[in-house]
Every structure is written in C-alpha cells, then in structure tokens.
Design an enzyme around this catalytic site. Sequence first.
Site, PDB file in Angstrom:
ATOM      1  N   GLU A  32      10.279 -19.405 -51.210  1.00 54.57           N
ATOM      2  CA  GLU A  32      11.307 -20.009 -52.062  1.00 54.57           C
ATOM      3  C   GLU A  32      11.955 -21.178 -51.330  1.00 54.57           C
ATOM      4  OE1 GLU A  32      12.712 -15.695 -53.967  1.00 54.57           O
ATOM      5  OE2 GLU A  32      13.850 -16.653 -52.359  1.00 54.57           O
ATOM      6  N   HIS A  80      18.817 -10.056 -46.073  1.00 52.21           N
ATOM      7  CA  HIS A  80      18.441  -8.941 -46.930  1.00 52.21           C
ATOM      8  C   HIS A  80      18.251  -7.663 -46.116  1.00 52.21           C
ATOM      9  CE1 HIS A  80      16.575 -12.435 -49.349  1.00 52.21           C
ATOM     10  NE2 HIS A  80      17.740 -12.129 -49.887  1.00 52.21           N
TER      11      HIS A  80
END
Length: 527
Positions: free
Chosen positions: A382, A461
Amino acid sequence: MTRLLKRRQFIQGTIGAAASIGLSNLRAQAHKFHQSDEYIEALVIGSGFGGGVASLRLGEAGIETIVLERGRRWNITDAGNTFSPYDKPDGRAAFLNPTSLFFNAGAPIDIYTGILSGKIAVGNTISALNGAGVGGTSLVYGGITYQPPERFFYQVFPNSIKYSELDSIYYPRVRSILKATPIPDDILQSPYYLSSSIFLEQAAKAGLKTRKIPIAFDWDIVRQEIAGKKKPSIISGQYYYGAESGAKNSVDRNYLKMAEKTGYVEIRPLHVVTEISEFRDKLYRVVCNQINEKGEVLAQKHFICRYLFLAAGSIGTTELLVRAREERTLPRLSYQIGFGWGTNADSVTTVISNKQTNPTFGTPGVVAIEHFDNPIAPVLLEPFPVPSVPQGAAIILGQGITKPEGYFTYNASTKSTDLFWPSTSPNNQKLAKAIQYTYQLINQANGTSLAGPPDFSSTGHPLGGAVIGQVCDTYGQVYGYRNLFIVDGSLIPASSACVNPSLTIAALAERSMDRFLNDIGKHYRRW
C-alpha cells in the site's frame, strides 16, 4: 448520564448486586470494600475498535457501562490546531514520552498525554505503535478497512469462526458504521493522489493485481480540503496524528458517540488501569490512576463490575493479563497469556522512480497491490505518504502473514512486561524474501529501484498476546473467568490474514457482543 452519576459509591448502590449475591451476604462482606469503590454493571478498558463496539452494544442493551481510557479526548476545532504537526512535533505527538515516536522520531518534546504510544522489544528488534486517546488506535490509523480473503483467514483463525458469518453480517455492519467506502475517482485522479495513481500504473506493468480499498473517510470533507474550504489534512498526508479537517471517521465519531447517546455509557478519559482482579465469585475489581494531561496522578480509583471487557489493545490488554496472572490477582489465567504475538509482517520500503510522485500527499492504502500468489508467501503493498520524501520517491507499506513468534515476559523488578520478537527467525526471513520478490517484479517492469531493503523494525499493527483458543474462546471469553472478555487485537494470533487488522478486530468484537447479549438475554434485568 444521570443514570450513571447516581451510582457513585458501591456501598450506596448495592441493590443490584444484592439481587444476585444476596443482601445479607453482601453486608457480611462490606468491610472488604474500599470507601472509593464504585459499582458499575459493565466496565470497558480501552476505547479503540473493540472498546467502541462493546460500549455501543452494551449501551443499546441498557447496561450501565463505564469506559476507562488512558488518553485524553481529541476534539477537533475550527482553528485546526488539535493535533501535533509532523515537522515540529510537540507533546501532543506521544503519550507521556520525552521524545516523539514516529515522525522526527527522537525529537525532544514535553511530557504530555499525546496521541501515539509505543513499546520497544528487548534488543530493539521491533517498535510497536498504537493510539492513545478516546478512540484508541482509530485516531492514528489511515482509515483502511480491509477484509481479508477467506483462504488466508483460515491460515490464522480457527475453523470454529465462520468466515461466511463475518462476510455476511459483521464485516458489512462495521463498514456501515465507519462509513468506509473506496476513494472516489475524482479524488484519486487529483494531483494529491498522484503517487497512488503511479502505483497503480506500475502494478499494471508488472502484471500485479490491484484494488481500491474501503477507507473510513468522509470524502466530501476531503473535497472541501481540495477546494481550500478545510485545512489540508488528508490531502497533505497529515493523518497519523489525527486529521484536523475532521475527515477521518475514527471510532470517537461513530461507535463511541452513539454509545454515549444511549445514556447508559460514560467515557472517562485520563484513567490508566493498573490492576484487574477477581472480587468474589462473579465480580471484578479494577484499579486505575486518574491523571492530568501531564501524567500526574490526581487520584486512585477503584471499580467493581459484573462484566469486564478488555479492549486496551494487543500491548495493553496483554500486559494487564500477564501482570494479573503473575501477581495472582487472577490466578486461574492461562500460561499461554503473553504468547502468540506478532507484527502483521509490517514493513516500509522506499521505491525510487524517475517520475514526479507527490510523495508526501494523500493517505495510505486507498489502493493496494495484492500479490497473494507470490510463490514465496502472500504480500500486500500500500502507498504510505511520509513527509520530507523527495520527488521521485515513494514509501510503500508491506504486510503479510506473520507467525505468532513474539512473546511477553513479566519483569518483577519493574512490575511490567518485556516484549521479545525474533526478527531473524526463518519465517521472518521468508517474509523478507517474499516482499523483495514482489518489488523485483515492479522494478523490472518499471525501471524503478529500492533505496534499501524493506525495513521490518516497526509495526503499527501489533497483534496477539491473548490468543483465541489459548487464552479465550472464539467469542473472547477468558478461560476460567465468567464475564471476563477480550474484544481487541490481542486475541488475533500475530496476523490479520495479510491485510490491515482494524475491520477484523471490530467485526470479531461485534460477533462477541452478539453472543454475549444473546446469552444474558432474558436473564438480564436492568437494576
């Protein structure tokens, strides 16, 4: 909030408790209560994705609930001065830390209850970052609301969690509340998202699959930013410390707002939980420090609750449970607590191109390369706008499927935990080779190159530490403790199946709350 404000002292509010544990027995045990004990039916620790979901569903059910959040509220102002800037970080950038943690990392700042918190693993093998404030990590994420493919889901989660149920009920429910939709074409084609457009072109030349991802943004506000009617936030890449324009649909703007409107939920910021313990057979005691915005302790608070929901994130929840087990305040906790931690295979890479890329503009993850058929291991890429990146460069966030190899240990001398992460394990080396393979395809097709190897030294994350099937059942109820639930990323074993985890965390929390409310169902009587 009058329903809650009337229940300030536990001893003064024992009618409900007496209904289930017996008034005479309660009187016999009264000497054990602190004078400051406050009784509440449900207590939620943390206010991110899992905490937001739990709070709303408890409030809708008419269950009086208090949400304890260590950070402050971040109310967006018309002046556009709520959050710390990237280029000159101040105390608002980090939670009670003397230096900034991310942009301009290491820059001295004032001690303040800022928006970003972190934990560094022993040996400096990984830096794990998460949010602090009402809204939790949703305050600092990029709005990416990504549903994992089913085939990867079952590489991580047990078969007892039905993907079809998440796909048909819970993933759509979360997306609808977060108002997550793909970037409109007119915005994607604007100069502010040039790096994302180039990213798509490069992927096409390399024969790689791409997609537009649902993002929890108000795209009309983004259009106002483009038109000069709102302070540039999303279009300038100023999203990680919060979006001044109000375009980010963080949890404080939906789930928590809706929860407070029920009249049964009260959010208490600047409450740092220090201890959770069993109190009698069916109750829990939670101890916390009420602090000011400089981190100074104003008072110690004690709460007694019937239902306890842990939503302090992978790091926060795991630390509380490890401490409770080792200090014997919850002695029946599993010795699997602290294990199964991971980074979602987060990496950051700089791709060098000969094109003008507008690399500091736009937000991450509006588009993605899904190299799920990578012959080494599945890879997701991304765009990741970062300040001060020169033209011709692009920062890319990579993700994959990490094995649950990290773990926490209890440090008795500091009464805290230490995190260990094997960054050079065979699986982590395999993931590095996989992502380099994908970049090789991109570089060969486009004449681009890498400024250096992918950097796996930090993660936004963090996942695991109190894993499904080891510490709790598939609905988050902790083994050995009735009415104690985990509803955050700590129950996910190291990876959210090759994609960003926020959607899956919230969907699993929705599923858990449906089961919880169904179980208490007709047996529940509001006191």
